[in-house]
Scaffold this motif. Structure first.
Motif, PDB file in Angstrom:
ATOM      1  N   GLY A  22       0.787  -1.219   0.000  1.00 50.58           N
ATOM      2  CA  GLY A  22       0.000   0.000   0.000  1.00 50.58           C
ATOM      3  C   GLY A  22       0.816   1.263   0.000  1.00 50.58           C
ATOM      4  N   VAL A  23       2.132   1.205  -0.054  1.00 51.17           N
ATOM      5  CA  VAL A  23       2.949   2.405  -0.010  1.00 51.17           C
ATOM      6  C   VAL A  23       3.218   2.884  -1.428  1.00 51.17           C
ATOM      7  N   SER A  60       1.933   1.584   6.564  1.00 53.10           N
ATOM      8  CA  SER A  60       0.961   1.225   5.539  1.00 53.10           C
ATOM      9  C   SER A  60       0.071   2.420   5.208  1.00 53.10           C
ATOM     10  N   GLY A  61      -0.377   2.473   3.962  1.00 51.55           N
ATOM     11  CA  GLY A  61      -1.255   3.542   3.513  1.00 51.55           C
ATOM     12  C   GLY A  61      -0.550   4.861   3.273  1.00 51.55           C
ATOM     13  N   ALA A  62       0.765   4.842   3.144  1.00 49.30           N
ATOM     14  CA  ALA A  62       1.525   6.078   2.955  1.00 49.30           C
ATOM     15  C   ALA A  62       1.338   6.636   1.553  1.00 49.30           C
ATOM     16  N   GLY A  63       1.610   7.924   1.423  1.00 47.75           N
ATOM     17  CA  GLY A  63       1.610   8.576   0.126  1.00 47.75           C
ATOM     18  C   GLY A  63       3.018   8.792  -0.374  1.00 47.75           C
ATOM     19  N   HIS A  81       0.981  12.637   2.825  1.00 46.06           N
ATOM     20  CA  HIS A  81       0.387  11.386   3.285  1.00 46.06           C
ATOM     21  C   HIS A  81      -1.071  11.629   3.665  1.00 46.06           C
ATOM     22  N   PRO A  82      -1.950  10.688   3.367  1.00 45.14           N
ATOM     23  CA  PRO A  82      -3.369  10.867   3.713  1.00 45.14           C
ATOM     24  C   PRO A  82      -3.564  10.936   5.230  1.00 45.14           C
ATOM     25  N   THR A  84      -5.207   9.503   7.528  1.00 38.59           N
ATOM     26  CA  THR A  84      -5.986   8.305   7.813  1.00 38.59           C
ATOM     27  C   THR A  84      -5.588   7.632   9.116  1.00 38.59           C
ATOM     28  N   LYS A  88       2.982   6.999   9.084  1.00 36.76           N
ATOM     29  CA  LYS A  88       3.329   6.687   7.690  1.00 36.76           C
ATOM     30  C   LYS A  88       4.843   6.683   7.467  1.00 36.76           C
ATOM     31  N   SER A 220       1.903  11.162  10.549  1.00 39.39           N
ATOM     32  CA  SER A 220       0.707  10.336  10.361  1.00 39.39           C
ATOM     33  C   SER A 220      -0.146  10.841   9.217  1.00 39.39           C
ATOM     34  N   GLY A 221      -0.237  12.160   9.068  1.00 34.00           N
ATOM     35  CA  GLY A 221      -1.036  12.747   8.010  1.00 34.00           C
ATOM     36  C   GLY A 221      -0.498  14.097   7.592  1.00 34.00           C
TER      37      GLY A 221
END
Length: 238
Positions: A22-23, A60-63, A81-82, A84, A88, A220-221
């Protein structure tokens, strides 16, 4: 607040080559400035004037994120980064000490940063023993939806600052988090009295050999893109 699902600990520190699920990396260009080194790679790293710089996109879930450095102690990050939840990344600059706590006569650091007024992040030291059994975090500022791992242990004044202390475990190592009671963008931290308080006063660890002293930003965001600047940094131990 769930931030310390953060550690595939040794993996991120040793710059594991595999991309986390997911990165998304390398989606933006490096910050536009004169620099001796820059990287938008997930595990991009280099050594400059005795410090090791890491881009270090590990959660996980990073931009996307890019680091650009004039030196190991003057560098900036552009992160998108989102918002979320969950850490991240931890772009940072590292100095290796390599001495047991009782053998150190001094361990100090000075920092000067410029951080955004939006986003979810902290500016922090991340200090490790050489076996990565113990992690000491010193938050000098934080913003947004972030919080420390563990349970409150009271307030202590050590190293030139007053901290709210938390103690916990992330499943890989013990974590001792010190959150400065007011945010700071510049200052000096006398790290050794903090380590001795953990060892001698609280008995939470033994005479561990201190390895990495990292300073950077747990993000984190930062949706839309935010800038984090380390204007200057020094770490010295003897």
């Amino acid at each position: 607040m769930g931030r310390h699902t953060r550690r595939a600990t040794v993996t991120r520190l040793l710059l594991a080559p595999a991309l986390a699920a997911g990165v998304a990396v390398g989606l933006t260009s490096a910050p536009a400035q004169a620099a001796v080194w820059s990287s938008c790679e997930q595990w991009g790293n280099t050594t400059l004037n005795g410090y090791t710089l890491y881009n270090n996109i590990w959660g996980s879930g990073a931009g996307s994120q890019c680091v650009s450095a004039d030196s190991g102690t003057k560098w900036q990050v552009r992160a998108d980064h989102p918002n979320t939840g969950g850490i991240k990344s931890y772009p940072n600059s590292k100095k290796v000490i390599g001495k047991p706590v009782d053998s150190l006569s001094s361990l100090k650091s000075s920092y000067n940063v410029t951080v955004p007024s939006a986003g979810d992040y902290n500016s922090s030291y991340d200090i490790w023993d050489t076996d990565y059994d113990y992690e000491i975090m010193l938050w000098v500022n934080h913003h947004g939806n972030v919080g420390p791992l563990g349970t409150p242990q009271g307030t202590v004044t050590r190293g030139g600052h007053t901290w709210n202390v938390y103690k916990g475990s992330n499943g890989h190592n013990e974590v001792f988090s010190f959150l400065r009671t007011s945010d700071s963008s510049a200052g000096t931290v006398d790290i050794l009295p903090i380590l001795k308080w953990i060892k001698n006063t609280k008995g939470w660890m033994g005479n561990e050999t201190i390895g990495d002293v990292q300073f950077g930003y747990e993000i984190s965001g930062s949706a839309g893109g935010l800038d984090f600047r380390t204007n200057s940094l020094t770490v010295s131990g003897s």
